[in-house]
Design a protein around this motif. Structure first.
Motif, PDB file in Angstrom:
ATOM      1  N   SER A 126       0.851  -1.191   0.000  1.00  0.00           N
ATOM      2  CA  SER A 126       0.000   0.000   0.000  1.00  0.00           C
ATOM      3  C   SER A 126       0.880   1.231   0.000  1.00  0.00           C
ATOM      4  CB  SER A 126      -0.926   0.023   1.224  1.00  0.00           C
ATOM      5  OG  SER A 126      -0.166   0.098   2.418  1.00  0.00           O
ATOM      6  N   GLY A 127       0.413   2.269  -0.681  1.00  0.00           N
ATOM      7  CA  GLY A 127       1.148   3.527  -0.692  1.00  0.00           C
ATOM      8  C   GLY A 127       2.529   3.424  -1.301  1.00  0.00           C
ATOM      9  N   GLY A 128       2.727   2.486  -2.233  1.00  0.00           N
ATOM     10  CA  GLY A 128       4.035   2.337  -2.861  1.00  0.00           C
ATOM     11  C   GLY A 128       5.069   1.670  -1.986  1.00  0.00           C
ATOM     12  N   GLN A 129       4.637   0.791  -1.060  1.00  0.00           N
ATOM     13  CA  GLN A 129       5.579   0.122  -0.168  1.00  0.00           C
ATOM     14  C   GLN A 129       5.079  -1.274   0.192  1.00  0.00           C
ATOM     15  OE1 GLN A 129       5.740   1.687   3.768  1.00  0.00           O
ATOM     16  NE2 GLN A 129       7.454   0.431   4.417  1.00  0.00           N
ATOM     17  N   PHE A 130       6.010  -2.219   0.293  1.00  0.00           N
ATOM     18  CA  PHE A 130       5.720  -3.511   0.917  1.00  0.00           C
ATOM     19  C   PHE A 130       6.946  -3.941   1.722  1.00  0.00           C
ATOM     20  CE2 PHE A 130       7.411  -4.623  -3.285  1.00  0.00           C
ATOM     21  CZ  PHE A 130       8.346  -5.618  -3.006  1.00  0.00           C
TER      22      PHE A 130
END
Length: 212
Positions: free
Chosen positions: A98-102
């Motif tokens: 989510s939000g460009g992050q994992f």
């Protein structure tokens, strides 16, 4: 006596500070890793293969490795991530993003020895053409120093990547043929020029013999 005591005190403080600095430098050297991010491939459909290499540049094993992977939030993320270590590839599903992050926990390898490295790579897709930012990654890791467990992190590099548009793709497809045609035409012109200029001297000699 007081002067000697003061000098000894100052000397003790200097030795303590020097020892602390050396210890800190050794500590930093022990737990040093490098993280390098790169783009391996970009397809005509806009799929981008991103790779992150993690290498142990220290002198002790590092373990409990977690990667906070950041990708361009405008991209569509693929389903799997591949972890390669000692020539063996393991494919696993990408964690919830989510939000460009994992956040990716590295369970295999469970630790990397000094000088060893592993890589992760995964696909993401851009729906548009142009230049895009590939964000940095954060790598968390642990190591032991003097029976103490230490936890540190390091940032990777960021970079730009380019996704070709339809016009650029068309030029890439036509360009090899255009170069081949141009080279073929140039060869014919050179051969014709050589044929004409090499033929004239022999023709002149024959003409002179006819008038003798």
């Amino acid at each position: 006596m007081r002067k000697i005591t003061a000098l000894l005190t100052i000397a003790s403080i200097i030795i303590y500070i020097f020892t602390a600095l050396v210890s800190a430098q050794i500590d930093e050297k022990l737990g040093t890793i490098a993280a390098r991010k790169s783009v391996v491939k970009v397809t005509d459909d806009g799929w981008i293969l991103t790779q992150l290499e993690v290498k142990n540049n220290g002198s002790v094993p590092v373990f409990k490795i977690e990667i906070y992977e950041y990708y361009n939030p405008a991209f569509t993320l693929g389903k799997n991530v591949t972890i390669e270590y000692n020539g063996i590839e393991r494919v696993q599903s990408i964690p919830a993003a989510s939000g460009g992050q994992f956040i990716l926990e590295i369970n295999e390898p469970s630790k990397i020895e000094p000088g060893q490295s592993f890589t992760i790579h995964y696909w993401s897709r851009s729906e548009k053409s142009g230049d895009f930012q590939i964000p940095t990654s954060i790598v968390w890791y642990s190591f032991t120093f003097k029976e103490n467990l230490l936890r540190q992190n390091i940032f990777s590099n960021g970079l730009l990547t380019h996704v070709k548009g339809q016009l650029e793709q068309a030029i890439d497809q036509i360009l090899p043929y255009a170069v081949s045609i141009a080279a073929f035409t140039a060869t014919l012109l050179v051969l014709d020029y050589m044929r004409r200029n090499l033929r004239k001297p022999s023709q002149r000699i024959k003409d002179k013999r006819l008038f003798r």
